[in-house]
Design a protein around this motif. Sequence first.
Motif, PDB file in Angstrom:
ATOM      1  N   PHE A  22       0.857  -1.182   0.000  1.00 16.29           N
ATOM      2  CA  PHE A  22       0.000   0.000   0.000  1.00 16.29           C
ATOM      3  C   PHE A  22       0.893   1.232   0.000  1.00 16.29           C
ATOM      4  O   PHE A  22       1.697   1.436   0.928  1.00 16.29           O
ATOM      5  CB  PHE A  22      -0.904  -0.031   1.238  1.00 16.29           C
ATOM      6  N   ALA A  23       0.794   2.058  -1.046  1.00 16.99           N
ATOM      7  CA  ALA A  23       1.727   3.168  -1.245  1.00 16.99           C
ATOM      8  C   ALA A  23       1.866   4.091  -0.029  1.00 16.99           C
ATOM      9  O   ALA A  23       2.987   4.450   0.348  1.00 16.99           O
ATOM     10  CB  ALA A  23       1.332   3.959  -2.485  1.00 16.99           C
ATOM     11  N   PRO A  24       0.766   4.527   0.622  1.00 17.45           N
ATOM     12  CA  PRO A  24       0.917   5.457   1.749  1.00 17.45           C
ATOM     13  C   PRO A  24       1.693   4.886   2.935  1.00 17.45           C
ATOM     14  O   PRO A  24       2.236   5.639   3.744  1.00 17.45           O
ATOM     15  CB  PRO A  24      -0.532   5.784   2.133  1.00 17.45           C
ATOM     16  N   THR A  25       1.722   3.545   3.083  1.00 15.97           N
ATOM     17  CA  THR A  25       2.420   2.950   4.227  1.00 15.97           C
ATOM     18  C   THR A  25       3.666   2.164   3.825  1.00 15.97           C
ATOM     19  O   THR A  25       4.345   1.589   4.684  1.00 15.97           O
ATOM     20  CB  THR A  25       1.475   1.998   4.992  1.00 15.97           C
ATOM     21  N   HIS A  26       3.974   2.163   2.531  1.00 14.73           N
ATOM     22  CA  HIS A  26       5.063   1.333   2.031  1.00 14.73           C
ATOM     23  C   HIS A  26       6.399   1.636   2.715  1.00 14.73           C
ATOM     24  O   HIS A  26       7.182   0.729   3.033  1.00 14.73           O
ATOM     25  CB  HIS A  26       5.197   1.523   0.507  1.00 14.73           C
ATOM     26  N   ASP A  27       6.694   2.925   2.937  1.00 10.87           N
ATOM     27  CA  ASP A  27       8.011   3.320   3.451  1.00 10.87           C
ATOM     28  C   ASP A  27       8.058   3.510   4.964  1.00 10.87           C
ATOM     29  O   ASP A  27       9.102   3.891   5.505  1.00 10.87           O
ATOM     30  CB  ASP A  27       8.456   4.616   2.770  1.00 10.87           C
ATOM     31  N   ILE A  28       6.958   3.271   5.656  1.00  9.93           N
ATOM     32  CA  ILE A  28       6.962   3.433   7.110  1.00  9.93           C
ATOM     33  C   ILE A  28       7.705   2.253   7.747  1.00  9.93           C
ATOM     34  O   ILE A  28       7.393   1.099   7.461  1.00  9.93           O
ATOM     35  CB  ILE A  28       5.523   3.519   7.663  1.00  9.93           C
ATOM     36  N   PRO A  29       8.681   2.503   8.607  1.00 10.37           N
ATOM     37  CA  PRO A  29       9.403   1.406   9.263  1.00 10.37           C
ATOM     38  C   PRO A  29       8.459   0.556  10.127  1.00 10.37           C
ATOM     39  O   PRO A  29       7.628   1.089  10.861  1.00 10.37           O
ATOM     40  CB  PRO A  29      10.446   2.112  10.132  1.00 10.37           C
ATOM     41  N   VAL A  30       8.596  -0.750  10.027  1.00  6.98           N
ATOM     42  CA  VAL A  30       7.789  -1.692  10.805  1.00  6.98           C
ATOM     43  C   VAL A  30       8.708  -2.440  11.769  1.00  6.98           C
ATOM     44  O   VAL A  30       9.657  -3.103  11.339  1.00  6.98           O
ATOM     45  CB  VAL A  30       7.046  -2.691   9.899  1.00  6.98           C
ATOM     46  N   ILE A  31       8.406  -2.323  13.072  1.00  6.14           N
ATOM     47  CA  ILE A  31       9.143  -3.057  14.093  1.00  6.14           C
ATOM     48  C   ILE A  31       8.226  -4.140  14.659  1.00  6.14           C
ATOM     49  O   ILE A  31       7.145  -3.848  15.166  1.00  6.14           O
ATOM     50  CB  ILE A  31       9.603  -2.123  15.222  1.00  6.14           C
ATOM     51  N   PHE A  32       8.645  -5.384  14.555  1.00  3.81           N
ATOM     52  CA  PHE A  32       7.864  -6.491  15.115  1.00  3.81           C
ATOM     53  C   PHE A  32       8.148  -6.607  16.619  1.00  3.81           C
ATOM     54  O   PHE A  32       9.299  -6.503  17.058  1.00  3.81           O
ATOM     55  CB  PHE A  32       8.225  -7.802  14.423  1.00  3.81           C
ATOM     56  N   ILE A  33       7.082  -6.795  17.391  1.00  3.72           N
ATOM     57  CA  ILE A  33       7.189  -7.073  18.831  1.00  3.72           C
ATOM     58  C   ILE A  33       6.404  -8.344  19.099  1.00  3.72           C
ATOM     59  O   ILE A  33       5.184  -8.378  18.909  1.00  3.72           O
ATOM     60  CB  ILE A  33       6.641  -5.914  19.682  1.00  3.72           C
ATOM     61  N   SER A  34       7.089  -9.410  19.526  1.00  2.00           N
ATOM     62  CA  SER A  34       6.413 -10.697  19.653  1.00  2.00           C
ATOM     63  C   SER A  34       7.072 -11.551  20.733  1.00  2.00           C
ATOM     64  O   SER A  34       8.262 -11.414  21.025  1.00  2.00           O
ATOM     65  CB  SER A  34       6.448 -11.447  18.322  1.00  2.00           C
ATOM     66  N   ALA A  35       6.278 -12.434  21.294  1.00  2.52           N
ATOM     67  CA  ALA A  35       6.807 -13.405  22.249  1.00  2.52           C
ATOM     68  C   ALA A  35       7.485 -14.565  21.540  1.00  2.52           C
ATOM     69  O   ALA A  35       8.192 -15.363  22.168  1.00  2.52           O
ATOM     70  CB  ALA A  35       5.676 -13.931  23.138  1.00  2.52           C
ATOM     71  N   LEU A  36       7.255 -14.695  20.229  1.00  4.63           N
ATOM     72  CA  LEU A  36       7.892 -15.770  19.467  1.00  4.63           C
ATOM     73  C   LEU A  36       9.392 -15.505  19.373  1.00  4.63           C
ATOM     74  O   LEU A  36       9.823 -14.446  18.926  1.00  4.63           O
ATOM     75  CB  LEU A  36       7.283 -15.848  18.062  1.00  4.63           C
ATOM     76  N   ASP A  37      10.184 -16.484  19.767  1.00  7.84           N
ATOM     77  CA  ASP A  37      11.635 -16.299  19.838  1.00  7.84           C
ATOM     78  C   ASP A  37      12.379 -17.234  18.891  1.00  7.84           C
ATOM     79  O   ASP A  37      13.594 -17.329  18.952  1.00  7.84           O
ATOM     80  CB  ASP A  37      12.100 -16.522  21.284  1.00  7.84           C
ATOM     81  N   VAL A  51      11.946  -3.922   9.847  1.00 13.02           N
ATOM     82  CA  VAL A  51      13.284  -3.350   9.996  1.00 13.02           C
ATOM     83  C   VAL A  51      13.924  -3.756  11.322  1.00 13.02           C
ATOM     84  O   VAL A  51      15.122  -3.553  11.517  1.00 13.02           O
ATOM     85  CB  VAL A  51      13.249  -1.806   9.894  1.00 13.02           C
ATOM     86  N   ASP A  52      13.127  -4.308  12.251  1.00 11.67           N
ATOM     87  CA  ASP A  52      13.667  -4.686  13.562  1.00 11.67           C
ATOM     88  C   ASP A  52      12.731  -5.714  14.197  1.00 11.67           C
ATOM     89  O   ASP A  52      11.582  -5.882  13.756  1.00 11.67           O
ATOM     90  CB  ASP A  52      13.813  -3.455  14.456  1.00 11.67           C
ATOM     91  N   TYR A  53      13.231  -6.378  15.242  1.00 11.38           N
ATOM     92  CA  TYR A  53      12.448  -7.417  15.907  1.00 11.38           C
ATOM     93  C   TYR A  53      12.764  -7.355  17.402  1.00 11.38           C
ATOM     94  O   TYR A  53      13.931  -7.492  17.807  1.00 11.38           O
ATOM     95  CB  TYR A  53      12.810  -8.791  15.348  1.00 11.38           C
ATOM     96  N   ILE A  54      11.739  -7.120  18.218  1.00 12.66           N
ATOM     97  CA  ILE A  54      11.893  -7.048  19.669  1.00 12.66           C
ATOM     98  C   ILE A  54      11.115  -8.206  20.288  1.00 12.66           C
ATOM     99  O   ILE A  54       9.946  -8.440  19.959  1.00 12.66           O
ATOM    100  CB  ILE A  54      11.369  -5.706  20.217  1.00 12.66           C
ATOM    101  N   THR A  55      11.775  -8.928  21.198  1.00  8.61           N
ATOM    102  CA  THR A  55      11.157 -10.101  21.826  1.00  8.61           C
ATOM    103  C   THR A  55      10.523  -9.720  23.160  1.00  8.61           C
ATOM    104  O   THR A  55      11.130  -9.010  23.970  1.00  8.61           O
ATOM    105  CB  THR A  55      12.214 -11.199  22.039  1.00  8.61           C
ATOM    106  N   LYS A  56       9.283 -10.193  23.365  1.00  6.06           N
ATOM    107  CA  LYS A  56       8.606 -10.015  24.657  1.00  6.06           C
ATOM    108  C   LYS A  56       9.170 -11.004  25.673  1.00  6.06           C
ATOM    109  O   LYS A  56       9.509 -12.139  25.288  1.00  6.06           O
ATOM    110  CB  LYS A  56       7.095 -10.245  24.514  1.00  6.06           C
ATOM    111  N   PRO A  57       9.227 -10.658  26.944  1.00  3.41           N
ATOM    112  CA  PRO A  57       8.904  -9.330  27.494  1.00  3.41           C
ATOM    113  C   PRO A  57      10.005  -8.327  27.156  1.00  3.41           C
ATOM    114  O   PRO A  57      11.162  -8.696  27.001  1.00  3.41           O
ATOM    115  CB  PRO A  57       8.838  -9.599  28.999  1.00  3.41           C
ATOM    116  N   PHE A  58       9.633  -7.079  27.008  1.00  4.01           N
ATOM    117  CA  PHE A  58      10.588  -6.057  26.594  1.00  4.01           C
ATOM    118  C   PHE A  58      10.647  -4.938  27.618  1.00  4.01           C
ATOM    119  O   PHE A  58       9.755  -4.769  28.453  1.00  4.01           O
ATOM    120  CB  PHE A  58      10.195  -5.491  25.228  1.00  4.01           C
ATOM    121  N   GLN A  59      11.704  -4.169  27.553  1.00  2.19           N
ATOM    122  CA  GLN A  59      11.869  -2.980  28.368  1.00  2.19           C
ATOM    123  C   GLN A  59      11.376  -1.765  27.585  1.00  2.19           C
ATOM    124  O   GLN A  59      11.697  -1.607  26.405  1.00  2.19           O
ATOM    125  CB  GLN A  59      13.340  -2.786  28.763  1.00  2.19           C
TER     126      GLN A  59
END
Length: 331
Positions: A22-37, A51-59
């Motif tokens: 989707f053009a309006p959101t194509h360039d917005i950085p997406v950071i995944f936050i998930s308990a899946l490790d 662009v990044d991946y943060i594992t739950k639980p997070f600070q």
Amino acid sequence: ILLDIRMPGINGFEVCISLKMFAPTHDIPVIFISALDDIADKVRAFEVGGVDYITKPFQYEEVIARVETHLALRRLQRELERSNQKMARELALAGEVQATFLPQKMPDIDGWQFTVTLQPARETSGDLYDVFRLPEGHIGFLVADVVDKGVSAALFMALAWSMIRTYAAEFPNQPEKVFAEVNRRIMEDIGAQQFVTIYYGVLDPNSGSLTYCNAGHTPPILFNPQDPKEMRKLTRTGIPLGIFEESTWESKVVTLSFGDTLVMCTDGITEAQNSQEDFFGEQRLFEALQASPDTTAKGMRDNLLTRVGEFTANAHQYDDIALVVVQRYIS
């Protein structure tokens, strides 16, 4: 965008794919936050555009720091995109200005055809052609190639072109003196930092006599389409301009009889490469001219360019192409 993976109805990977489509959101950085490790989940997140991946639980502080980092990267990316767009506009304008140097109309001389082409590999070109009138009804024409690429080559070419025009008017029947004076000026003003190969000829349309010098350039081909097996190369009569201050060039004379055709090009044709990195080469050049179904100057030009295009197919055009065809016909 902060995005989880496990969600009702649709998972985060599918959401990210939709965002990137989707053009309006194509360039917005997406950071995944998930308990899946699992490493497979992390790899999948980057494959779909994260662009990044943060594992739950997070600070909380970690999330803020990573968000700020990616926002800063995005701002730098936007600045780079704006700079590239500005540069592209300036290069396009430079190419338009450079194109004004080229003759827009060929001389209309009974019994003669002149046809030309320039295909830059970039916005600006280090190749050049020119066809112009000289005193006593003579015609000067040249093909040149700066041994470099990009803006610097285009600027050097503009300088060389202007000096050739100047000295061609001063020495209308002496190509060797034109080269000597242009070379002297290049060495005085620029030094041995760039050099240019040039084929320059002076044609007497009444007699068909052609006086020329070849400064290290790809040899033009002189032949008669009615007997295409007999092809003569007008070989070099000196080195390129801009190498040695004391260089000299020899003028030679040939006669174009009725039906004779002179094909001048830069090495953008012979060194055109296909996807296998094979060169078009001199032999294919000969074969294209010999097999041209249309033996007019324009027909042979078009056939040659078609053959080169078919050979290179979808391969990137690495070098500029300049092509001039001169033909004497029975009017």
